[in-house]
Design an enzyme around this catalytic site. Structure first.
Site, PDB file in Angstrom:
ATOM      1  N   LYS A  20       0.831  -1.204   0.000  1.00 44.44           N
ATOM      2  CA  LYS A  20       0.000   0.000   0.000  1.00 44.44           C
ATOM      3  C   LYS A  20       0.868   1.258   0.000  1.00 44.44           C
ATOM      4  CE  LYS A  20      -3.867  -0.312   2.142  1.00 44.44           C
ATOM      5  NZ  LYS A  20      -4.925  -0.373   3.197  1.00 44.44           N
ATOM      6  N   ASP A  74      -9.416   3.489   4.717  1.00 50.97           N
ATOM      7  CA  ASP A  74     -10.231   2.352   5.087  1.00 50.97           C
ATOM      8  C   ASP A  74     -11.157   2.081   3.923  1.00 50.97           C
ATOM      9  OD1 ASP A  74     -11.053   0.281   6.833  1.00 50.97           O
ATOM     10  OD2 ASP A  74     -12.843   1.408   7.355  1.00 50.97           O
ATOM     11  N   SER A  75     -11.415   0.831   3.657  1.00 49.78           N
ATOM     12  CA  SER A  75     -12.234   0.494   2.505  1.00 49.78           C
ATOM     13  C   SER A  75     -13.041  -0.746   2.792  1.00 49.78           C
ATOM     14  CB  SER A  75     -11.365   0.282   1.261  1.00 49.78           C
ATOM     15  OG  SER A  75     -10.432  -0.759   1.470  1.00 49.78           O
ATOM     16  N   PHE A 154      -6.395  -8.845  -4.476  1.00 49.52           N
ATOM     17  CA  PHE A 154      -6.499  -9.495  -3.172  1.00 49.52           C
ATOM     18  C   PHE A 154      -7.919  -9.303  -2.666  1.00 49.52           C
ATOM     19  CE2 PHE A 154      -5.055  -5.168  -2.672  1.00 49.52           C
ATOM     20  CZ  PHE A 154      -5.871  -4.658  -1.681  1.00 49.52           C
ATOM     21  N   HIS A 182     -11.738   1.951  -6.361  1.00 45.86           N
ATOM     22  CA  HIS A 182     -12.218   2.882  -5.355  1.00 45.86           C
ATOM     23  C   HIS A 182     -11.056   3.629  -4.708  1.00 45.86           C
ATOM     24  CE1 HIS A 182     -11.389  -1.078  -3.872  1.00 45.86           C
ATOM     25  NE2 HIS A 182     -11.521  -0.765  -2.600  1.00 45.86           N
TER      26      HIS A 182
END
Length: 207
Positions: A20, A74-75, A154, A182
């Site tokens: 990330k 956050d997702s 993933f 997103h």
């Protein structure tokens, strides 16, 4: 705001995931920021009620600990026929411990449902040590397939077919995924907002 802008030479990415950090670094290239990992700092539990609040918890905690601006996200996946589940609980859906187990649980929950519409949602928060917060959100619509397709990505990527593309997230190459995902949309919004320096935002004090 000039002082705040000068503080954006270094930004800490509030995640323990090195992939990330790379994704954020590539997506925000050209802003002149040096993004750095946590380096052993502890993150608070994600126990808030929204994506934005969870991201803010992490970003604010790291900004306070380091004295540097911090980025966190956050997702989650929201499935229409499951009333928006798993949502903020996507990473621990059904108390399953792996991506495969969560995908199987999702398929089990959707058995017999004709409406398989879903969306991925991401919220990214940039927190400053003085309490200034910026929030960016991205969403991508699609549907949940009856079985996985693709070897990339993933999480729920192999089950999520993106509207208009006919491919799952796991079938997209890195450039395609960055353009439509997103998180990619939220990062693009952040980059646009900072192209000419930090935007004017309301300052929120964090106790």
């Amino acid at each position: 705001m000039g002082g705040v802008t000068n503080q954006l030479d270094r930004v800490v990415v509030a995640t323990t995931n090195p992939g990330k950090v790379r994704e954020f670094t590539e997506a925000l290239a050209g802003l002149g920021w040096t993004l750095q990992p946590l380096d052993g700092l502890m993150l608070p539990p994600e126990d808030a009620a929204t994506y934005e609040e969870n991201a803010a918890l992490k970003a604010c905690a790291v900004a306070v600990q380091t004295g540097l601006p911090a980025l966190a996200d956050d997702s989650g996946l929201e499935v229409e026929s499951l009333n928006g589940e798993p949502g903020i609980y996507s990473a621990r859906f059904g108390n399953r411990s792996s991506d495969l187990e969560r995908n199987l649980y999702l398929l089990e929950r959707l058995r017999g449902h004709k409406d398989r519409r879903a969306k991925f949602v991401s919220a990214i928060v940039l927190a400053y040590p003085d309490g200034h917060l910026e929030t960016y959100r991205g969403e991508v619509a699609g549907r949940i397939l009856e079985g996985p397709r693709g070897d990339g990505g993933f999480g729920y990527d192999p089950l999520f077919e993106v509207d208009g593309l006919g491919k799952t997230m796991a079938e997209l190459d890195l450039a395609q995924k960055r353009a439509v995902s997103h998180r990619g949309q939220a990062l693009a919004a952040l980059r646009t907002a900072h192209q000419n320096g930090a935007p004017d935002r309301e300052v929120i004090r964090v106790d």
